[in-house]
Design an enzyme around this catalytic site. Structure first.
Site, PDB file in Angstrom:
ATOM      1  N   TRP A   1       0.864  -1.178   0.000  1.00  0.00           N
ATOM      2  CA  TRP A   1       0.000   0.000   0.000  1.00  0.00           C
ATOM      3  C   TRP A   1       0.905   1.234   0.000  1.00  0.00           C
ATOM      4  O   TRP A   1       1.780   1.342   0.877  1.00  0.00           O
ATOM      5  CB  TRP A   1      -0.850  -0.056   1.272  1.00  0.00           C
ATOM      6  CG  TRP A   1      -1.838   1.040   1.458  1.00  0.00           C
ATOM      7  CD1 TRP A   1      -2.751   1.495   0.563  1.00  0.00           C
ATOM      8  CD2 TRP A   1      -2.037   1.804   2.664  1.00  0.00           C
ATOM      9  NE1 TRP A   1      -3.513   2.489   1.132  1.00  0.00           N
ATOM     10  CE2 TRP A   1      -3.084   2.700   2.403  1.00  0.00           C
ATOM     11  CE3 TRP A   1      -1.435   1.816   3.916  1.00  0.00           C
ATOM     12  CZ2 TRP A   1      -3.549   3.605   3.359  1.00  0.00           C
ATOM     13  CZ3 TRP A   1      -1.887   2.705   4.866  1.00  0.00           C
ATOM     14  CH2 TRP A   1      -2.942   3.585   4.591  1.00  0.00           C
TER      15      TRP A   1
ATOM     16  N   ASP B   1      -0.804  -5.433   9.512  1.00  0.00           N
ATOM     17  CA  ASP B   1      -1.798  -4.455   9.088  1.00  0.00           C
ATOM     18  C   ASP B   1      -3.055  -5.246   8.717  1.00  0.00           C
ATOM     19  O   ASP B   1      -3.091  -5.920   7.681  1.00  0.00           O
ATOM     20  CB  ASP B   1      -1.260  -3.648   7.894  1.00  0.00           C
ATOM     21  CG  ASP B   1      -2.202  -2.515   7.500  1.00  0.00           C
ATOM     22  OD1 ASP B   1      -3.301  -2.423   8.093  1.00  0.00           O
ATOM     23  OD2 ASP B   1      -1.852  -1.743   6.592  1.00  0.00           O
TER      24      ASP B   1
ATOM     25  N   LYS C   1     -13.482  -1.083   6.430  1.00  0.00           N
ATOM     26  CA  LYS C   1     -14.061  -1.874   5.341  1.00  0.00           C
ATOM     27  C   LYS C   1     -15.052  -2.900   5.879  1.00  0.00           C
ATOM     28  O   LYS C   1     -16.157  -3.023   5.382  1.00  0.00           O
ATOM     29  CB  LYS C   1     -12.969  -2.609   4.564  1.00  0.00           C
ATOM     30  CG  LYS C   1     -11.647  -1.904   4.507  1.00  0.00           C
ATOM     31  CD  LYS C   1     -11.559  -0.863   3.419  1.00  0.00           C
ATOM     32  CE  LYS C   1     -10.258  -0.106   3.551  1.00  0.00           C
ATOM     33  NZ  LYS C   1      -9.883   0.686   2.440  1.00  0.00           N
TER      34      LYS C   1
HETATM   35  C1  LMR Z   1      -6.907   1.737  -0.400  1.00  0.00           C
HETATM   36  O1  LMR Z   1      -5.822   1.161  -0.429  1.00  0.00           O
HETATM   37  O2  LMR Z   1      -7.520   2.067  -1.413  1.00  0.00           O
HETATM   38  C2  LMR Z   1      -7.552   2.023   0.929  1.00  0.00           C
HETATM   39  O3  LMR Z   1      -6.795   1.481   1.959  1.00  0.00           O
HETATM   40  C3  LMR Z   1      -7.893   3.445   1.134  1.00  0.00           C
HETATM   41  C4  LMR Z   1      -6.685   4.298   1.396  1.00  0.00           C
HETATM   42  O4  LMR Z   1      -6.686   5.000   2.422  1.00  0.00           O
HETATM   43  O5  LMR Z   1      -5.745   4.288   0.607  1.00  0.00           O
END
Ligand code: LMR
Length: 399
Positions: free
Chosen positions: A129, A210, A245
Site C-alpha cells: 500500500w 496491518d 471496510k
Molecule cells: C486503499 O488502499 O484504497 C484504501 O486502503 C484506502 C486508502 O486509504 O488508501
C-alpha cells in the site's frame, strides 16, 4: 516565508478519487480507492451499524472526551475480537488502544517503535500500500523492501519472501498484511504464516500486522491465521486493526492498535508510552464510530447480522472476480486472466501496464491505481460490461 512552497503531488489513491469526482463523463468508473460497492454501485451503511446507531442515539447522555487510549468498552471488545479462538493465549500480554482508523494505528505504532528502538528499520513488502512508506517515514523510520509478489506468475513469491524475511536483522520491524494483501491480493496459506512466524522468532524481528480487511478473504475465523501464527510463536508483535471496510465505517475512522509484548508488565509500560504518543498527536480519539463498533461486537444479534452482511460483501467480490475473468475471455482479450479468481479481498493486480491504465483513464474515464491495482469491489452490474469492453479495446482484442 511561503514563497518557496511547492505543491505536493496528489495522493496515488485518494487523489484519484478526487479526479474521478471532477470527471464529467457519465460513464466514469472508480476502480481506485478500496471502498466496497454493492451491485447497484452504492456503499451502504450496514444494517447492524444502523441498529447500533439508533440504540446509541437514544441512550447517549454526553459528548465529553474519551480517555487518551479510547473507549474502554471498544478496547476490551476489539482485543477479544483480535484474539478470538486459538490466539487468545496472547491476550494477557497485550494492550489495545482505539485509534482514528487503521492508518492512525500504523502511525501511532510507528512512533512507538521509533521511540523504543530508534535505530530500527522498517521492512515493507514489494509491492505494498503506497501509504505505508509515507506513514513510517513520517515517524522518522527508514524503509527497506522484501519480495512478495511474482508478477510474471501472478502469485506470492513464497521462496524469495521467506528467504528475505529470514535475513531481516534482529530488532527491525516487518510490516505484513494480515489478509487481502494490498495491492496484490496474494496471501500466504496458514502453514506459510507459521513459517513466517518461525522466521520472526528465529531472526528476532518485530512483526507489525496491518489487518485492514479481516473477513474479506475467507471469513473472520480464517482471516486470523496471521495473528494466530504470531501468538503461537510467542513473539512480541503489533497489529493495526481497521473497521473501515468490514464494518463499512470508512469515514468514522474506527481502528485499533494492539501491542503484544513479551510479558504483561512490558505491555502495561508500553500502554503508558502509547498514551503519551497519542496525547501529542491528536489528544484522544473520536467517540461515535468506536461506540458503534463496540456495540456490534458486543451484542449477539447485531454481531450475527454484521457477519451475514460481511459474508454477502465477500461473496459478491468473489462472484464479480469470476464475471470479470469470463467477460475478458468472452471478448478475446489477449492473455490468461484466470489468476484474478484466486486473489483475495478487494484488490487485484490486473497485470495492466501503466500505459493501459493511463489510456483507460483518459479515453474511458476508468480510474485504476498506477501499477494496475483494480478495486474489484467497484465493479457492478452497471459498469462491468463497459469495463470489459474498454479493457478489450485498450489491449487490442480482436473486435
Ligand atoms: C486503499 O488502499 O484504497 C484504501 O486502503 C484506502 C486508502 O486509504 O488508501
Amino acid at each position: 516565508m511561503f514563497n518557496t512552497l511547492k505543491p505536493a503531488p496528489p495522493d496515488p489513491i485518494l487523489g484519484l478519487t478526487e479526479a474521478w469526482r471532477e470527471d464529467p463523463n457519465p460513464q466514469k468508473v472508480n476502480l481506485g480507492v478500496g471502498v466496497y460497492k454493492d451491485d447497484g454501485g452504492r456503499t451502504p451503511v450496514l444494517e447492524a451499524v444502523k441498529a447500533a446507531e439508533a440504540a446509541l442515539l437514544a441512550a447517549e447522555t454526553t459528548k465529553t472526551y474519551l480517555p487518551i487510549a479510547g473507549d474502554p468498552d471498544f478496547r476490551r471488545r476489539v482485543q477479544a475480537f483480535v484474539f478470538e479462538g486459538p490466539a487468545e493465549t496472547a491476550g494477557p500480554r497485550a494492550v489495545t488502544l482505539q485509534t482514528p482508523g487503521g492508518t492512525g494505528a500504523l502511525r501511532v505504532g510507528a512512533e512507538f517503535v521509533r521511540f523504543a528502538a530508534p535505530d530500527a528499520r522498517v521492512w515493507l513488502s514489494a509491492p505494498t500500500w503506497p501509504n505505508h512508506a509515507g506513514v513510517f517515514s513520517a515517524a522518522g523510520m527508514e524503509a527497506s523492501a522484501y519480495p512478495w509478489y511474482d508478477a510474471a506468475a501472478h502469485r506470492l513469491d513464497t521462496a524469495e519472501m521467506l528467504a528475505a524475511l529470514r535475513a531481516v536483522p534482529a530488532g527491525d520491524v516487518v510490516v505484513l498484511h494480515a489478509c487481502c494483501h494490498n495491492p496484490s491480493g496474494a496471501d500466504p496459506a496458514p502453514e506459510q504464516w507459521l513459517e513466517i512466524a518461525a522466521a520472526a522468532a528465529d531472526a528476532g524481528w518485530l512483526p507489525f500486522l496491518d489487518a485492514a480487511y479481516l473477513g474479506f478473504a475467507r471469513g473472520l475465523v480464517q482471516d486470523r491465521a496471521a495473528t494466530e501464527a504470531f501468538a503461537a510463536a510467542g513473539v512480541p508483535f503489533l497489529q493495526a486493526t481497521s473497521f473501515s471496510k468490514n464494518l463499512a465505517l470508512y469515514g468514522e475512522r474506527v481502528g485499533a492498535l494492539t501491542f503484544v509484548g513479551p510479558d504483561e508488565g512490558t505491555a502495561a509500560t508500553a500502554l503508558s508510552q502509547l498514551q503519551r504518543i497519542v496525547r501529542v498527536l491528536y489528544s484522544n480519539p473520536p467517540i461515535h464510530g468506536a461506540a458503534v463498533a463496540a456495540r456490534v461486537l458486543g451484542d449477539r444479534l447485531l454481531r450475527a447480522r454484521w457477519e451475514e452482511e460481511l459474508t454477502a460483501m465477500r461473496e459478491r467480490i468473489h462472484a464479480v472476480r469470476g464475471e470479470l475473468v469470463d467477460g475478458l475471455a468472452a471478448r478475446g482479450v489477449p492473455g490468461d486472466f484466470s489468476f484474478l479468481r484466486t486473489q483475495q479481498g478487494m484488490f487485484s493486480f490486473s497485470g495492466l501496464s501503466d500505459e493501459a491504465v493511463a489510456r483507460l483513464r483518459t479515453e474511458k474515464a476508468i480510474y485504476i491505481v498506477k501499477g494496475g491495482r483494480i478495486n474489484v469491489a467497484g465493479l457492478t452490474r452497471g459498469n462491468l460490461d463497459y469495463v470489459c469492453d474498454s479493457i478489450a479495446e485498450v489491449l487490442g482484442a480482436p473486435g
